[in-house]
Design a protein around this motif. Structure first.
Motif, PDB file in Angstrom:
ATOM      1  N   GLY A 161      57.651  52.894  98.049  1.00  6.60           N
ATOM      2  CA  GLY A 161      58.355  54.174  98.044  1.00  6.60           C
ATOM      3  C   GLY A 161      58.806  54.521  99.450  1.00  6.60           C
ATOM      4  O   GLY A 161      59.369  53.689 100.144  1.00  6.60           O
ATOM      5  N   HIS A 162      58.572  55.742  99.837  1.00  4.94           N
ATOM      6  CA  HIS A 162      58.772  56.279 101.188  1.00  4.94           C
ATOM      7  C   HIS A 162      60.219  56.589 101.546  1.00  4.94           C
ATOM      8  O   HIS A 162      60.487  57.632 102.125  1.00  4.94           O
ATOM      9  CB  HIS A 162      58.172  55.352 102.249  1.00  4.94           C
ATOM     10  N   THR A 163      61.160  55.684 101.238  1.00  6.62           N
ATOM     11  CA  THR A 163      62.527  55.900 101.721  1.00  6.62           C
ATOM     12  C   THR A 163      63.302  56.876 100.840  1.00  6.62           C
ATOM     13  O   THR A 163      64.388  57.325 101.231  1.00  6.62           O
ATOM     14  CB  THR A 163      63.300  54.567 101.772  1.00  6.62           C
ATOM     15  N   GLY A 199      51.345  56.375  97.757  1.00  2.78           N
ATOM     16  CA  GLY A 199      51.486  57.138  98.988  1.00  2.78           C
ATOM     17  C   GLY A 199      52.243  58.438  98.855  1.00  2.78           C
ATOM     18  O   GLY A 199      53.089  58.606  97.987  1.00  2.78           O
ATOM     19  N   ASP A 200      51.908  59.372  99.746  1.00  4.47           N
ATOM     20  CA  ASP A 200      52.505  60.705  99.758  1.00  4.47           C
ATOM     21  C   ASP A 200      52.368  61.420  98.421  1.00  4.47           C
ATOM     22  O   ASP A 200      53.315  62.049  97.931  1.00  4.47           O
ATOM     23  CB  ASP A 200      53.963  60.662 100.235  1.00  4.47           C
ATOM     24  N   LEU A 201      51.176  61.322  97.855  1.00  2.00           N
ATOM     25  CA  LEU A 201      50.829  62.183  96.723  1.00  2.00           C
ATOM     26  C   LEU A 201      50.964  63.638  97.161  1.00  2.00           C
ATOM     27  O   LEU A 201      51.463  64.483  96.418  1.00  2.00           O
ATOM     28  CB  LEU A 201      49.384  61.882  96.285  1.00  2.00           C
ATOM     29  N   GLY A 231      49.982  57.713 102.290  1.00  4.05           N
ATOM     30  CA  GLY A 231      51.357  57.661 102.793  1.00  4.05           C
ATOM     31  C   GLY A 231      51.409  58.151 104.226  1.00  4.05           C
ATOM     32  O   GLY A 231      50.377  58.383 104.859  1.00  4.05           O
ATOM     33  N   ASN A 232      52.610  58.343 104.724  1.00  2.00           N
ATOM     34  CA  ASN A 232      52.744  58.832 106.095  1.00  2.00           C
ATOM     35  C   ASN A 232      52.447  60.320 106.197  1.00  2.00           C
ATOM     36  O   ASN A 232      52.220  60.836 107.278  1.00  2.00           O
ATOM     37  CB  ASN A 232      54.143  58.538 106.635  1.00  2.00           C
ATOM     38  N   ARG A 233      52.443  61.025 105.051  1.00  2.00           N
ATOM     39  CA  ARG A 233      52.110  62.457 105.065  1.00  2.00           C
ATOM     40  C   ARG A 233      50.620  62.687 104.836  1.00  2.00           C
ATOM     41  O   ARG A 233      50.037  63.593 105.431  1.00  2.00           O
ATOM     42  CB  ARG A 233      52.866  63.193 103.957  1.00  2.00           C
ATOM     43  N   SER A 264      53.017  48.890  98.308  1.00  2.00           N
ATOM     44  CA  SER A 264      52.920  49.516  99.623  1.00  2.00           C
ATOM     45  C   SER A 264      53.571  50.892  99.581  1.00  2.00           C
ATOM     46  O   SER A 264      54.454  51.139  98.752  1.00  2.00           O
ATOM     47  CB  SER A 264      53.638  48.644 100.669  1.00  2.00           C
ATOM     48  N   HIS A 265      53.152  51.777 100.486  1.00  2.00           N
ATOM     49  CA  HIS A 265      53.912  53.015 100.604  1.00  2.00           C
ATOM     50  C   HIS A 265      55.323  52.686 101.095  1.00  2.00           C
ATOM     51  O   HIS A 265      56.303  53.174 100.536  1.00  2.00           O
ATOM     52  CB  HIS A 265      53.222  54.000 101.547  1.00  2.00           C
ATOM     53  N   GLY A 266      55.410  51.865 102.131  1.00  2.00           N
ATOM     54  CA  GLY A 266      56.725  51.411 102.593  1.00  2.00           C
ATOM     55  C   GLY A 266      57.064  51.879 104.001  1.00  2.00           C
ATOM     56  O   GLY A 266      58.021  51.387 104.596  1.00  2.00           O
ATOM     57  N   SER A 320      55.360  57.283  93.532  1.00  2.37           N
ATOM     58  CA  SER A 320      55.064  57.571  94.934  1.00  2.37           C
ATOM     59  C   SER A 320      55.827  58.815  95.363  1.00  2.37           C
ATOM     60  O   SER A 320      56.691  59.307  94.637  1.00  2.37           O
ATOM     61  CB  SER A 320      55.456  56.403  95.834  1.00  2.37           C
ATOM     62  N   ASP A 321      55.492  59.306  96.530  1.00  2.00           N
ATOM     63  CA  ASP A 321      56.237  60.389  97.185  1.00  2.00           C
ATOM     64  C   ASP A 321      56.394  61.626  96.310  1.00  2.00           C
ATOM     65  O   ASP A 321      57.496  62.143  96.135  1.00  2.00           O
ATOM     66  CB  ASP A 321      57.614  59.866  97.632  1.00  2.00           C
ATOM     67  N   LEU A 322      55.278  62.073  95.767  1.00  2.00           N
ATOM     68  CA  LEU A 322      55.318  63.294  94.955  1.00  2.00           C
ATOM     69  C   LEU A 322      55.365  64.526  95.853  1.00  2.00           C
ATOM     70  O   LEU A 322      55.854  65.564  95.448  1.00  2.00           O
ATOM     71  CB  LEU A 322      54.105  63.322  94.028  1.00  2.00           C
TER      72      LEU A 322
HETATM   73 MN   LIG Z   1      56.496  58.709 102.909  1.00  2.00          MN
END
Ligand SMILES: [Mn+2]
Length: 255
Positions: free
Chosen positions: A192-194, A35-37, A77-79, A112-114, A2-4
């Motif tokens: 991920g995310h954090t 998430g946040d690829l 993700g959130n992005r 989950s993305h988180g 996640s979060d790449l």
């Molecule tokens: Mn994120």
């Protein structure tokens, strides 16, 4: 993984990811991105632009992996919460719900993305509720690409400021995670995310937090993949650190 946070702002990380995915064919049945690829995603019509950039390269490598028979699953993700069906078609990917349940060798694993676990971050939770509204998304996507690009850049700058201003950066709420697990009748979660890679044990519940990817500074390369291998009635888990290997430039001789 996640979060790449891939994109034109992260050329080294993106190139390394594309190389790594190229070597994945035949080594994995599925690639799941939680998430946040991408650092930002302002609409699938980005892929229709004649000017190709890092976004196109990422979609091309995922498309090739999927064409070879690997399942490619992507959470928003959130992005990159605006990833849509045209993106998924281009990559041969399946867009996954958040959270979603992975059943593997009899194990139930919540993915989950988180960001939705960070319930203490009230301003973010308010923004999240707004930007996930279909009406908000329609209105945003109806604007010209250049206007959307501008807004995304402004939002990114703002998010950096607010992160720096916070004394203790937000984290996933352990009780909220436990509630999610209870609802899903599961005792294992991956998110991920954090950007705080860790194994959290609570009672008999495991919550694994993924690392982000950042290979822009060779002195501090970060890239991880969590490998899950189904066995008879259990799942073998290995957290692979790819940072040092991937931080080498593509043209450097292998040592
Ligand atoms: Mn994120």
């Amino acid at each position: 993984m996640s979060d790449l946070h891939l994109g034109p702002q992260a050329p080294r990380t993106t190139a390394a990811f594309v190389r790594w995915v190229g070597g994945l064919a035949g080594r994995a049945d599925a690639l799941l991105v939680l998430g946040d690829l991408f650092e930002t995603w302002i609409g699938d019509d980005l892929l229709e632009q004649p000017q190709r950039d890092q976004h196109h390269a990422v979609c091309a490598c995922l498309g090739q992996l999927a064409a070879g028979g690997c399942f490619v699953g992507v959470q928003r993700g959130n992005r990159d919460f605006l990833l849509g069906s045209a993106f998924a078609r281009r990559c041969g990917a399946r867009l996954l719900d958040d959270p979603c349940l992975l059943e593997l060798a009899g194990q139930r694993i919540v993915l989950s993305h988180g960001d939705a676990l960070c319930i203490d971050d009230l301003p973010y939770m308010r923004w999240r509720a707004v930007c996930r509204e279909p009406k908000w998304q329609q209105d945003f996507l109806a604007q010209p690409l250049a206007a959307r690009q501008q807004q995304a850049a402004a939002a990114r700058a703002q998010s950096r400021d607010s992160q720096a201003a916070m004394l203790a950066p937000g984290d996933a709420d352990a009780s909220e995670a436990a509630r999610w697990l209870q609802r899903a009748r599961a005792d294992w979660m991956i998110h991920g995310h954090t950007h705080r890679p860790r194994e959290h044990w609570q009672q008999a519940q495991l919550r694994q937090v993924l690392s982000d990817w950042d290979l822009e500074k060779p002195s501090d390369p970060r890239a991880q993949a969590l490998w899950l291998r189904p066995r008879a009635g259990w799942v073998e888990v290995r957290r692979e650190d790819l940072g040092a290997a991937l931080a080498q430039p593509a043209d450097a001789p292998a040592t």
